[in-house]
Enzyme design. Structure first.
Site: not given
Ligand code: NAP
Length: 473
Positions: A226, A245, A279
């Protein structure tokens, strides 16, 4: 399962429970990694980089091909893991496993094509006697951080090209879905990947993320997730390369000359695939007035046919959301829109982690779903007078990953291609179309850089210039 550091599978307490989002049953546990584990993993990756950069390409190719073959051999186990720890139905999960095999195989193919070119030094006066070239060398230690929604293939998109390019990796998978990533790491190790090249630390991003992304030995961060976490990471990263991404709220424009049934079928699938936790999922559909009513009727009818339920049931079309917290957030956003006079055409209810496929109309600009990423099974329909209005509305948000248009008019399609601010545009497909070899990424808050194996390899390697001075004296 255990985490992987320096070639050892590490088990330790405390643990994190991995639960099936459908019924909250315990699937497995993984260690809750600490900053110290990150330190050890980075230390190991520093060694791993020296090992992988000296591996001849044909050895990397063999390891990658054997990894793809291992996933193929254990296909159903990988699919069940995805569908048990995450939201996807078993049928959606199988598709992800197939894509993962393709992603790793493509990495093997692209490993053979990491090439440079000769440099015309004699194009500058005084350099007549110089000859040379550049070749691409690995960037070094890469930190990879991945989300929950494609827990296998998005990990493959990091590991495949990183290993193909001669790098070493420290991977931190999403806390709620670490098992698919660990199984893929196991596949690599069983396929002969030398110790240290790949390390996987399980644990919470908010607890161990900073230690990983701020470590000066890490030369590149490749992040999928995110915007909020992405911004947080950029603040802490320091001087290193960053690939991001991020999210989106993808727009589709449907013009009056379109094949209506094709547009409906493709947009329903694109909106509700993986419970809308996607996404490139369809979130905003702009339909030309003349066909709006027919589109709305057909779209709602098709949405009501979606069978929601247990992910592992072969007949289920849509599973639960990843957590109850997320399901409640989506419910709140639906209520926010309805409170602001949006019309609820179908769905809108939540029970536990299950959110009904939901279609809204008359969504006002003040509603969150009009401009932000819902990341859930909710889609908004809007009438438009013209293509220009559709383009203007599609572009008004701070995201730009994929856009789509349904039309038979080439000129209109080309106008949309030119004017939509996105990283990819689909003509007569929904925004949810992608193959793993194409350049994938977004503009604005949807990201920085591109994935897709060949393009990830460009990000994960650097050019080194070689120049021979052939002057005799
Ligand atoms: P997220 O909450 O941003 O988490 C993604 C990853 O980042 C997880 O491994 C998370 O760990 C880690 N993380 C969170 N805070 C962090 C920090 N401060 N420092 C380092 N790592 C950190 O996203 P999500 O809920 O898993 O996925 C949904 C989002 O991903 C949506 O916005 C979606 O659009 C996006 N996405 C984008 C793509 C693309 O290719 N553009 C593809 C798929 C998804 P934890 O799990 O331990 O919190």
């Amino acid at each position: 399962m255990k985490m992987l550091i320096a070639g050892n599978w590490i088990d330790k307490s405390p643990k994190i429970d991995v639960r099936n989002p459908f019924d909250n049953s315990l699937v497995d546990t993984v260690p809750r990694g600490t900053d110290e584990d990150i330190q050890k993993a980075v230390e190991s990756a520093v060694k791993g980089y020296q090992i992988n950069k000296h591996l001849p390409v044909h050895k990397r190719v063999t390891i990658l091909n054997e990894t793809a073959a291992y996933v193929q051999k254990n296909f159903e186990d990988f699919a069940r893991t995805i569908a048990t720890e995450g939201s996807k139905t078993i049928r959606e999960a199988r598709k992800e496993v197939s894509r993962c095999i393709n992603t790793i195989s493509l990495s093997a193919e692209e490993a053979r094509r990491i090439v440079g070119e000769t440099i015309p030094f004699d194009s500058v006066p005084g350099s007549e006697n110089r000859v040379g070239y550049y070749y691409r060398f690995p960037i070094g230690v890469i930190a990879a951080i991945t989300p929950f929604n494609d827990p296998l293939n998005l990990v493959a998109h990091k590991l495949g090209p990183a290993i193909a390019g001669g790098n070493a990796v420290v991977l931190k998978p999403a806390t709620v879905t670490p098992l698919s990533a660990l199984k893929l790491a196991e596949a690599f190790m069983k396929s002969g990947l030398p110790d240290h090249i790949l390390n996987v630390v399980t644990g919470s991003g908010s607890e161990i993320g900073e230690a990983l992304v701020s470590d000066p030995r890490v030369r590149m961060i490749t992040f999928t997730g995110g915007v909020e976490a992405g911004l947080e990471i950029t603040k802490k990263a320091g001087l290193k390369k960053i690939g991001m991404e991020l999210g989106s709220n993808s727009p589709v424009i449907v013009l009056e000359d379109a094949n209506l049934q094709k547009a409906v079928d493709s947009c329903v699938s694109g909106a509700f695939w993986a419970v809308g936790q996607n996404c490139i999922g369809v979130q905003r559909i702009y339909i030309q007035e003349k066909i709006y009513n027919a589109f709305e009727t057909a779209f709602v009818r098709k949405t009501r046919q979606i069978k929601v339920g247990y992910q592992l049931d072969e007949t289920t079309d849509m599973g639960p959301m990843i957590t109850e917290t997320e399901a409640k957030r989506v419910e709140t956003w639906i209520r926010d829109a309805v409170d602001k006079n949006a019309k609820l055409l179908t769905g809108g209810h939540r029970k536990g982690t299950i959110v009904e496929p939901t279609v809204l109309a008359d969504v006002p600009p003040e509603a969150k779903i009009d401009s932000q990423e819902i990341f859930g099974p909710v889609v908004a329909l809007y009438p438009i007078k013209s293509l220009d209005e559709g383009i203007e509305k599609a572009n008004k948000v701070n995201y730009g990953l994929h856009g789509a248009i349904f039309t038979r008019d080439l000129n209109k399609a080309h106008k949309a291609i030119r004017e939509l601010d996105v990283g990819g545009i689909m003509i007569n497909d929904s925004t949810d179309y992608r193959i793993d070899a194409m350049p994938f990424g977004g503009v604005k808050h949807s990201g920085l850089g591109r994935e897709g194996i060949k393009f990830s390899l460009m990000e994960m390697t650097e050019p080194k210039v070689v120049c021979f001075n052939l002057d005799e004296n």
